[in-house]
Design an enzyme around this catalytic site. Structure first.
Site, PDB file in Angstrom:
ATOM      1  CE1 TYR A  70     105.223  -3.574 -21.248  1.00  0.00           C
ATOM      2  CE2 TYR A  70     104.923  -2.107 -23.133  1.00  0.00           C
ATOM      3  CZ  TYR A  70     104.920  -2.324 -21.756  1.00  0.00           C
ATOM      4  OH  TYR A  70     104.613  -1.280 -20.910  1.00  0.00           O
ATOM      5  CB  CYS A  71     109.315  -2.822 -27.930  1.00  0.00           C
ATOM      6  SG  CYS A  71     109.324  -4.097 -29.194  1.00  0.00           S
ATOM      7  CB  SER A  72     106.225   0.493 -30.131  1.00  0.00           C
ATOM      8  OG  SER A  72     107.025   0.088 -31.199  1.00  0.00           O
ATOM      9  CB  CYS A 111     109.392  -2.424 -31.877  1.00  0.00           C
ATOM     10  SG  CYS A 111     108.438  -3.447 -30.745  1.00  0.00           S
ATOM     11  CD1 TRP A 145     102.164   1.997 -26.955  1.00  0.00           C
ATOM     12  CD2 TRP A 145     101.589   1.098 -24.997  1.00  0.00           C
ATOM     13  NE1 TRP A 145     101.439   2.927 -26.261  1.00  0.00           N
ATOM     14  CE2 TRP A 145     101.075   2.402 -25.053  1.00  0.00           C
ATOM     15  CE3 TRP A 145     101.357   0.323 -23.862  1.00  0.00           C
ATOM     16  CZ2 TRP A 145     100.340   2.965 -24.031  1.00  0.00           C
ATOM     17  CZ3 TRP A 145     100.612   0.879 -22.826  1.00  0.00           C
ATOM     18  CH2 TRP A 145     100.123   2.180 -22.905  1.00  0.00           C
TER      19      TRP A 145
END
Lengths: 169, 125
Positions: A122-124, A128, A153
């Site tokens: 996962y990222c933000s 993203c 996130w």
């Protein structure tokens, strides 16, 4: 030729280079597959992101999948954001592997993770791309059960789930 | 990297107005190829160095804005997969290359360029 003429000539030729560049780019686009429309759509479709980057359907993890992995440990969560963002707050239990550090750190971060272990990156969230890039790269490196949590996130925070600060998982 | 995924990177930078994202993604690779070829061959060196300088200024601004935002994204540059450099590293690299390009704008005359062969000693000035 005066100096002023020379400067105008340099600028004129630079403008020519820019124009020829546009023609070359447009011509290359006509022959590339897939082509890119000149008009920019309002949003890049998630479907397109997944298809372009992972090239396989069904590699997207949902918030429920991630929550399940957090509760029961069914999958290794990997945070693709910067280590600074990770230390400010991350999903408890997630490993930190910023995409930009992949070559330097992947081996040590993934030391205890078998190639066939379920992994969710996962990222933000939102716009993203690094979760998808990281998932793609992990798949290239032989990890067979990789999915990307596109909500990231932002979706985790939005759901009000537990978070952890600091550099440790 | 395909053009659509390059367009996604341009979009992720979030610095251009939306309507310019795709035209820019189409233009930039073409312009890079043209200026790169001209610089390698030494044709219209000052003009191509000026064009490249403009690109590096634009890259540095876009990178600087996203470094300041703390954006988590790949730079979309060089290795293209973004796994070779963080945004601050890419920013430093852009500034170094900008200085090299500006040096060529200032002193485009080199001995073994097509300009030098065609025009005696002078590059386009």
């Amino acid at each position: 030729m005066t100096r002023a003429d020379g400067r105008a000539g340099v600028l004129l030729r630079a403008a020519g280079i820019v124009t020829v560049g546009l023609c070359v780019g447009a011509a290359a686009n006509v022959f590339s597959d897939p082509t890119l429309p000149f008009a920019t759509p309002e949003r890049a479709a998630v479907k397109d992101l997944i298809e372009w980057q992972l090239e396989v359907e069904g590699k997207q993890a949902s918030l429920e999948d991630v929550y399940g992995a957090f509760q029961e440990g069914g999958a290794t969560l990997i945070d693709a954001r910067s280590s600074y963002a990770f230390s400010r707050g991350h999903i408890p239990g997630a490993l930190s592997l910023p995409v930009s550090q992949y070559r330097a750190s992947a081996e040590s971060v993934l030391a205890g993770v078998p190639k066939d272990a379920p992994i969710i990156t996962y990222c933000s969230g939102g716009s993203c791309q690094t979760s998808i890039q990281l998932a793609n790269r992990l798949a290239e490196d032989g990890y067979t059960e990789v999915r990307a949590f596109y909500g990231g996130w932002g979706a985790w925070m939005g759901a009000g789930y537990q978070v952890r600060e600091g550099a440790s998982p | 990297m395909s053009l659509p995924s390059f367009a996604l990177t341009v979009r992720a930078y979030d610095v251009l107005p939306l309507w310019l994202v795709h035209p820019f993604a189409i233009w930039l690779p073409g312009a890079e190829v043209v200026t790169g070829a001209l610089l390698l061959l030494g044709i219209w060196t000052r003009s191509s160095a000026l064009t490249v300088s403009g690109m590096f200024v634009a890259f540095a601004i876009a990178l600087g804005i996203n470094v300041a935002r703390g954006a988590d994204m790949s730079c979309g540059c060089f290795g293209l997969d973004g796994m070779a450099a963080t945004l601050p590293e890419a920013l430093v690299r852009s500034l170094l290359l900008l200085s090299a390009a500006l040096a060529l704008v200032w002193r485009p005359d080199t001995a073994c360029s097509v300009d030098a062969v065609l025009m005696g000693k002078r590059a386009d000035s």
